[in-house]
Write a protein that holds these residues in place. Structure first.
Motif, mmCIF file in Angstrom:
data_model
loop_
_atom_site.group_PDB
_atom_site.id
_atom_site.type_symbol
_atom_site.label_atom_id
_atom_site.label_comp_id
_atom_site.label_asym_id
_atom_site.label_seq_id
_atom_site.Cartn_x
_atom_site.Cartn_y
_atom_site.Cartn_z
ATOM 1 N N HIS A 652 27.940 -28.173 -78.603
ATOM 2 C CA HIS A 652 27.141 -29.356 -78.311
ATOM 3 C C HIS A 652 27.033 -29.493 -76.806
ATOM 4 O O HIS A 652 27.901 -29.035 -76.071
ATOM 5 C CB HIS A 652 27.788 -30.617 -78.888
ATOM 6 N N CYS A 687 22.547 -34.838 -77.069
ATOM 7 C CA CYS A 687 22.981 -33.442 -77.183
ATOM 8 C C CYS A 687 21.752 -32.550 -77.034
ATOM 9 O O CYS A 687 20.751 -32.734 -77.707
ATOM 10 C CB CYS A 687 23.658 -33.221 -78.526
ATOM 11 N N GLU A 689 21.752 -29.201 -77.436
ATOM 12 C CA GLU A 689 21.775 -28.006 -78.293
ATOM 13 C C GLU A 689 21.241 -28.402 -79.670
ATOM 14 O O GLU A 689 21.743 -29.364 -80.271
ATOM 15 C CB GLU A 689 23.214 -27.485 -78.441
ATOM 16 N N PHE A 690 20.289 -27.664 -80.180
ATOM 17 C CA PHE A 690 19.751 -28.017 -81.495
ATOM 18 C C PHE A 690 20.770 -27.619 -82.560
ATOM 19 O O PHE A 690 20.767 -26.530 -83.098
ATOM 20 C CB PHE A 690 18.410 -27.325 -81.755
ATOM 21 N N CYS A 691 21.667 -28.556 -82.864
ATOM 22 C CA CYS A 691 22.893 -28.197 -83.571
ATOM 23 C C CYS A 691 22.861 -28.489 -85.061
ATOM 24 O O CYS A 691 23.700 -27.987 -85.802
ATOM 25 C CB CYS A 691 24.063 -28.926 -82.925
ATOM 26 N N HIS A 695 20.111 -33.380 -85.285
ATOM 27 C CA HIS A 695 20.383 -33.183 -83.860
ATOM 28 C C HIS A 695 19.674 -34.229 -82.993
ATOM 29 O O HIS A 695 20.223 -34.715 -82.007
ATOM 30 C CB HIS A 695 19.972 -31.756 -83.483
ATOM 31 N N MET A 698 21.654 -37.192 -82.387
ATOM 32 C CA MET A 698 22.942 -37.034 -81.697
ATOM 33 C C MET A 698 22.769 -37.548 -80.272
ATOM 34 O O MET A 698 22.519 -36.788 -79.335
ATOM 35 C CB MET A 698 23.379 -35.562 -81.724
HETATM 36 CU CU1 CUA Z 1 24.857 -31.468 -81.023
HETATM 37 CU CU2 CUA Z 1 22.512 -31.326 -80.983
#
Ligand code: CUA
Ligand code: K7E
Length: 707
Positions: A652, A687, A689-691, A695, A698
């Motif tokens: 992240h 965040c 980062e495409f988590c 996401h 987030m």
């Molecule tokens: Cu953690 Cu997007």
């Protein structure tokens, strides 16, 4: 030749042979080529009859390979050599490269990690320059600390010109634990942990303005990382050089008397990845322009070698009618190979014969010259490069303006020194050996030879910048014991203007051969045009056969790389995640600032008369906790973030709008962001980062209440 039918492929069996050998892992039996290929071409399984199995090829749906390939080759207008090269370099998704290459990123300030033979860029490691994806230099405390610590005390340096990467060594072999990279522009060296591929230390080399010699690890256990200055710096007797302080008027007389270079041995702590100046030492050198440095083993154990240019001590000043540096520095027929007995230097430091200057013990030039630390050997005209054969016996130097590589024999050097057989001294009293006494051979090669690498068969390879080739030659015993020592035995044309070359694990006792990468300065017509600033061209060359074959052109669209070091991929053991959760990557130990789910909190307190809001937060798909942080304008905000994920790849990032803040928090990592909430308002953090599917959610708020 464009292949247009099955017959062509059958007649030129190489493509299918490569599939069998490389892709299928089949060892080719001594089988008539035509028969083998005819069988495959017809889609017939030949395994049983020939006494070997074809692995996946025996699957019921096995396509008529030759026909299929042939169609693609024709459609794409490839030549046979292209098809062969493609098969030799292609690594399927999910597959692994055999070698990993660490390349300098030139003045991008970073290090590139490239898989070989696929030539896929795997990572750009942030070192001297802020890099947002890795959260490097944007408010993340550990990286900000590195950048400040690695600066020169005058200003924050966010620029580096990386030239020479290195990998840590154990008993003469690359061990894959640490990497190093030198910054030529600001005389710095950085260490990179190969556990997490992150920079762990940056050190500014004292008394030195520019650095070109290293990094070069001492072979036994990487006790030291050797470096050498390039351009001499102004120097106060007894005080050395201090950036932004030392001033000596640049005149010819002052240049000779009051400018100095250095050779530095930086003590390295393998456990922590830190350089320790208090255990390091330095040797004051004449104001020649020192170039590359290598540290020896075997017969050259305890010795280091660096070449030099401008023994003319020319400084230029063209506007007042003086020749340019380019002209003035090319007057002499010989410059000096510097031969340094670093074990002797270490001993002198122990005996108290060094002077402490700017935090490091320096052996003065006259002591080095008198006490057997420093010797010179002539090297032909404007040398470049300085490499060492696998046995440790031969030192090979290129000659930018002479079409020869010069090979020195360390046994001869040691004998001449032991016999005190000198031609005289230079103007600083340094003993100069006779060229004829120390030379092993000179090999005629194409014009403009620069850098040398080696293979396990005792063969050397040299890049020729003007000749636009890589030339192959034989060394002498014990590296090469064949019939034709010190002889050029081949060449391959490259595109274009090759600088360094890189073979796996060269400049160690156990090079691996197989591939060579030419780091070419110019691409000219090799790729799509992308503007006047073109990428450099890394060319992969197959050196396993009697003739060298070009396999692949890889554009480098980031920086101007110089040197690279390649290592067997199996030697690298990088972490999948930081463990246990809450690990501080600076120490690889549990962080005192880690927190867990449900324990997140915000504290406000005074520290040295200043209000600090300290946040202990967690990151997990898809929540940042806390998601509302209220602070007062002027607060120092310190956010400790623990990524509590234990899944590989579940990184992240924490980015804060309008504040130029971003951190990358890897699974299991605890990191700290620090900034002053100097502007009131409500700011989003999220965040980057495409988590996960959520996401976008987030995210959270930083509210800065006006004071
Ligand atoms: Cu953690 Cu997007
Ligand atoms: Cu030749 Cu800095 Cu090693 Cu460039 S250096 S090429």
């Amino acid at each position: 030749m464009v292949l247009s039918n099955v017959l062509d492929i059958i007649l030129t069996s190489d493509v299918v042979e490569i599939i069998l050998e490389k892709e299928m892992g089949v060892v080719k039996p001594n089988l008539g080529r035509r028969r083998l290929l005819a069988s495959i071409g017809a889609g017939v399984v030949v395994g049983a009859a020939a006494g070997f199995t074809l692995g996946r090829l025996t699957a019921p749906a096995a396509p008529p390979i030759a026909e299929e390939l042939n169609k693609i080759i024709a459609e794409r207008k490839l030549e046979l050599s292209h098809a062969k090269a493609a098969l030799k370099t292609y690594v399927p998704g999910g597959g692994r490269d055999e070698f990993i290459m660490f390349s300098s990123g030139g003045h991008s300030g970073q290090v590139l990690v490239i898989g070989v033979p696929s030539m896929r860029l795997l990572k750009v490691i942030a070192v001297f320059t802020p890099e947002p994806w890795q959260g490097y230099g944007y408010g993340d405390v550990k990286t900000m600390k590195l950048l400040y610590k690695g600066s020169n005390g005058v200003r924050l340096l966010t620029l580096g010109d990386t030239h020479h990467p290195e990998i840590s060594k154990t008993r003469g072999e690359y061990d894959g634990e640490w990497a190093f990279i030198g910054d030529k522009l600001n005389a710095r060296v950085a260490s990179i942990s190969l556990k997490d591929f992150e920079t762990k230390d940056i050190v500014k080399i004292p008394n030195t303005q520019t650095q070109h010699g290293g990094a070069c690890a001492t072979p036994n256990n990487t006790e030291y990382v050797a470096c050498g200055s390039q351009f001499p710096a102004p120097w106060e007797p007894g005080k050395g050089y201090k950036p932004g302080v030392t001033y000596v008027k640049l005149t010819e007389k002052n240049y000779e008397e009051r400018f100095r270079g250095t050779a530095t041995f930086l003590a390295f702590d393998r456990a922590t990845g830190q350089f320790d100046l208090s255990r390091s030492f330095q040797i004051e050198l004449p104001p020649y322009m020192q170039d590359l440095e290598v540290v020896g083993w075997g017969p050259s154990d305890g010795w280091a070698f660096m070449n030099s240019i401008n023994t003319e001590l020319h400084i230029g000043n063209v506007l007042e009618g003086k020749p340019s540096l380019e002209v003035g520095a090319a007057k002499n027929d010989f410059d000096y190979l510097h031969i340094i007995n670093w074990k002797r230097a270490e001993e002198l430091v122990r005996q108290g014969k060094a002077v402490e200057m700017n935090g490091i013990k320096v052996i003065p030039l006259e002591v080095a010259a008198k006490e057997g630390v420093l010797f010179f050997a002539p090297e032909p005209k404007s040398p470049h490069g300085c490499d060492i054969s696998p046995s440790g016996r031969y030192i090979v130097v290129g000659g930018k303006l002479a079409p020869v590589v010069t090979i020195y024999d360390v046994e001869k050097i040691k004998r001449a020194i032991a016999d005190q057989k000198f031609a005289g001294t230079d103007r600083y009293g340094v003993p100069v050996l006779r060229f004829e006494d120390v030379k092993a051979a000179q090999i005629e090669v194409n014009l403009g030879p620069l850098h040398n690498e080696f293979d396990p068969q005792g063969r050397g390879y040299v890049s020729t910048f003007i000749g636009n080739t890589v030339d192959r030659y034989t060394l002498g015993p014990p590296d090469y014991t064949g019939e034709k020592p010190f002889t050029k035995i081949g060449e391959i044309r490259i595109h274009y203007n090759v600088g360094h070359i890189c073979t796996p694990e060269s400049n160690s006792i156990a090079p691996k051969g197989k591939y060579l990468v030419a780091l070419n300065k110019w691409a000219v017509d090799r790729f799509n045009d992308v503007g006047p600033l073109l990428p450099q061209n890394f060319q992969l060359i197959d050196i396993s056969g009697d003739t060298m074959e070009l396999l692949y052109d890889m554009p480098i669209g980031i920086g101007e790389p110089h040197y690279a070091k390649m290592i067997l991929a199996t030697k690298l053991k990088s972490l999948e995640i930081y463990s246990p959760v809450g690990t501080d990557p600076e120490t690889f130990k549990p962080s005192p600032y880690a927190t867990t789910k449900g324990k997140e909190r915000i504290e406000r307190k005074q520290e040295n008369g200043r209000w600090v809001t300290e946040v202990y937060g967690t990151l997990v798909r898809s929540t940042i906790t806390p998601d509302l942080i209220r602070v007062k304008q002027g607060d120092l905000v310190r956010i400790h973030l623990t990524n509590i994920e234990t899944t590989k790849d579940a990184t992240h990032a924490f980015s804060l709008s309008e504040y130029n803040v971003i951190a990358s928090v890897e699974p299991g990592e605890t990191t700290t962001i620090e900034f002053v909430a100097d502007k009131p308002g409500v700011y989003v953090f999220y965040c980057t980062e495409f988590c996960s599917p959520l996401h976008l959610e987030m995210a959270g708020w930083l509210e800065v209440e006006p004071q």
